[in-house]
Design a protein around this motif. Structure first.
Motif, PDB file in Angstrom:
ATOM      1  N   UNK A  84      14.650   5.034   2.056  1.00 59.06           N
ATOM      2  CA  UNK A  84      14.947   5.102   3.494  1.00 59.06           C
ATOM      3  C   UNK A  84      14.158   6.188   4.217  1.00 59.06           C
ATOM      4  N   UNK A  85      13.917   7.315   3.559  1.00 63.46           N
ATOM      5  CA  UNK A  85      13.175   8.413   4.187  1.00 63.46           C
ATOM      6  C   UNK A  85      11.670   8.171   4.189  1.00 63.46           C
ATOM      7  N   UNK A  86      11.253   7.042   3.651  1.00 64.76           N
ATOM      8  CA  UNK A  86       9.840   6.670   3.610  1.00 64.76           C
ATOM      9  C   UNK A  86       9.467   5.746   4.774  1.00 64.76           C
ATOM     10  N   UNK A  87      10.466   5.099   5.394  1.00 67.63           N
ATOM     11  CA  UNK A  87      10.233   4.067   6.407  1.00 67.63           C
ATOM     12  C   UNK A  87      10.745   4.549   7.763  1.00 67.63           C
ATOM     13  N   UNK A  88       9.858   4.477   8.765  1.00 68.29           N
ATOM     14  CA  UNK A  88      10.206   4.892  10.113  1.00 68.29           C
ATOM     15  C   UNK A  88       9.838   3.778  11.081  1.00 68.29           C
ATOM     16  N   UNK A  89      10.734   3.480  12.006  1.00 64.04           N
ATOM     17  CA  UNK A  89      10.466   2.432  12.992  1.00 64.04           C
ATOM     18  C   UNK A  89      10.330   3.061  14.371  1.00 64.04           C
ATOM     19  N   UNK A  90       9.436   2.465  15.172  1.00 60.39           N
ATOM     20  CA  UNK A  90       9.123   3.016  16.493  1.00 60.39           C
ATOM     21  C   UNK A  90       8.943   1.877  17.486  1.00 60.39           C
ATOM     22  N   UNK A  91       9.440   2.071  18.681  1.00 53.58           N
ATOM     23  CA  UNK A  91       9.274   1.113  19.772  1.00 53.58           C
ATOM     24  C   UNK A  91       8.630   1.838  20.940  1.00 53.58           C
ATOM     25  N   UNK A  99       0.829  -1.203   0.000  1.00 50.11           N
ATOM     26  CA  UNK A  99       0.000   0.000   0.000  1.00 50.11           C
ATOM     27  C   UNK A  99       0.865   1.256   0.000  1.00 50.11           C
ATOM     28  N   UNK A 100       1.945   1.239   0.762  1.00 53.92           N
ATOM     29  CA  UNK A 100       2.869   2.381   0.802  1.00 53.92           C
ATOM     30  C   UNK A 100       3.500   2.605  -0.575  1.00 53.92           C
ATOM     31  N   UNK A 101       3.865   1.535  -1.246  1.00 52.08           N
ATOM     32  CA  UNK A 101       4.451   1.662  -2.590  1.00 52.08           C
ATOM     33  C   UNK A 101       3.444   2.247  -3.580  1.00 52.08           C
ATOM     34  N   UNK A 106       4.291   7.450   3.505  1.00 49.96           N
ATOM     35  CA  UNK A 106       5.156   7.227   4.659  1.00 49.96           C
ATOM     36  C   UNK A 106       4.684   5.936   5.331  1.00 49.96           C
ATOM     37  N   UNK A 107       5.636   5.120   5.792  1.00 49.10           N
ATOM     38  CA  UNK A 107       5.313   3.874   6.481  1.00 49.10           C
ATOM     39  C   UNK A 107       5.900   3.910   7.882  1.00 49.10           C
ATOM     40  N   UNK A 108       5.018   3.934   8.878  1.00 49.79           N
ATOM     41  CA  UNK A 108       5.430   3.863  10.284  1.00 49.79           C
ATOM     42  C   UNK A 108       5.261   2.428  10.739  1.00 49.79           C
ATOM     43  N   UNK A 109       6.356   1.833  11.205  1.00 47.87           N
ATOM     44  CA  UNK A 109       6.335   0.460  11.708  1.00 47.87           C
ATOM     45  C   UNK A 109       6.465   0.546  13.223  1.00 47.87           C
ATOM     46  N   UNK A 110       5.455   0.047  13.918  1.00 52.79           N
ATOM     47  CA  UNK A 110       5.380   0.191  15.374  1.00 52.79           C
ATOM     48  C   UNK A 110       5.402  -1.168  16.056  1.00 52.79           C
ATOM     49  N   UNK A 111       6.278  -1.300  17.027  1.00 53.78           N
ATOM     50  CA  UNK A 111       6.328  -2.474  17.892  1.00 53.78           C
ATOM     51  C   UNK A 111       6.001  -1.993  19.291  1.00 53.78           C
ATOM     52  N   UNK A 138      15.771  -2.187   7.135  1.00 61.01           N
ATOM     53  CA  UNK A 138      16.825  -2.498   6.161  1.00 61.01           C
ATOM     54  C   UNK A 138      16.295  -3.431   5.067  1.00 61.01           C
ATOM     55  N   UNK A 139      15.524  -4.428   5.472  1.00 63.66           N
ATOM     56  CA  UNK A 139      14.947  -5.375   4.505  1.00 63.66           C
ATOM     57  C   UNK A 139      13.989  -4.668   3.551  1.00 63.66           C
ATOM     58  N   UNK A 140      13.173  -3.776   4.072  1.00 68.31           N
ATOM     59  CA  UNK A 140      12.207  -3.074   3.225  1.00 68.31           C
ATOM     60  C   UNK A 140      12.890  -2.141   2.233  1.00 68.31           C
ATOM     61  N   UNK A 141      13.991  -1.548   2.654  1.00 66.09           N
ATOM     62  CA  UNK A 141      14.725  -0.647   1.768  1.00 66.09           C
ATOM     63  C   UNK A 141      15.477  -1.446   0.701  1.00 66.09           C
ATOM     64  N   UNK A 142      16.128  -2.536   1.104  1.00 66.05           N
ATOM     65  CA  UNK A 142      16.941  -3.285   0.148  1.00 66.05           C
ATOM     66  C   UNK A 142      16.121  -4.235  -0.722  1.00 66.05           C
ATOM     67  N   UNK A 143      15.188  -4.956  -0.134  1.00 65.57           N
ATOM     68  CA  UNK A 143      14.444  -5.969  -0.885  1.00 65.57           C
ATOM     69  C   UNK A 143      13.159  -5.434  -1.504  1.00 65.57           C
ATOM     70  N   UNK A 144      12.495  -4.515  -0.825  1.00 64.93           N
ATOM     71  CA  UNK A 144      11.218  -4.007  -1.324  1.00 64.93           C
ATOM     72  C   UNK A 144      11.350  -2.644  -1.997  1.00 64.93           C
ATOM     73  N   UNK A 145      12.562  -2.111  -1.994  1.00 65.09           N
ATOM     74  CA  UNK A 145      12.880  -0.874  -2.703  1.00 65.09           C
ATOM     75  C   UNK A 145      12.081   0.336  -2.222  1.00 65.09           C
TER      76      UNK A 145
END
Length: 152
Positions: free
Chosen positions: A88-95, A28-30, A35-40, A78-85
């Motif tokens: 880097x400025x589109x993907x943000x991780x949060x804990x 969906x982000x592609x 912007x993709x926020x990944x939250x754990x 890293x996987x989303x940037x390298x494998x899913x193209x």
């Protein structure tokens, strides 16, 4: 009707359901150049006691849990940037620590103004869902944005 999402939130853990939710969120982000926020969210209730033991968890164990989960999130990015193209400025991780339902709906989504929330379907047993309630069953009722629940 085409929906155009700009800020997508996906809640992850290390389950199959969360991986499927991540895949749907990435697609969906592609499509939307969003912007993709990944939250754990680490459930604080699960940290109160060690499994099968009545010993309180200590500070170093919490630090270790935090470091392990930060590493997990950075590996996902890293996987989303390298494998899913994804950029880097589109993907943000949060804990975050807390009750996942409250953190997702009351803290994170309003703060980051996500317009789509993607979560994996519950993998809890019927008994656990009745006692504790699942995030997947609670979130759609209370969310202030569109919700996509993935199924296996």
């Amino acid at each position: 009707m085409t929906l155009n999402y700009k800020r997508i939130l996906v809640a992850v853990n290390q389950s199959e359901g969360a991986e499927l939710a991540l895949q749907k969120a990435v697609a969906t982000a592609k499509r939307n150049d969003a912007r993709l926020d990944i939250l754990r969210v680490i459930d604080v209730n699960s940290l109160q006691y060690k499994a099968g033991d009545q010993t309180l968890i200590n500070g170093q164990e919490i630090v270790d849990i935090e470091e392990d989960n930060e590493k997990f999130l950075l590996q996902i990015k890293e996987r989303l940037v390298t494998e899913n193209h994804l950029k880097p400025e589109q993907v943000f991780v949060h804990l975050r620590f807390g009750d996942p339902k409250k953190v997702i709906l009351n803290d994170f989504q309003p703060e980051y103004h996500n317009d789509l929330l993607v979560i994996g379907g519950t993998e809890m047993s019927l008994f656990k869902r009745m006692v504790a309630g699942s995030v997947a069953s609670y979130v759609p009722k209370a969310a202030q944005c569109d919700v996509l629940i993935t199924k296996k």
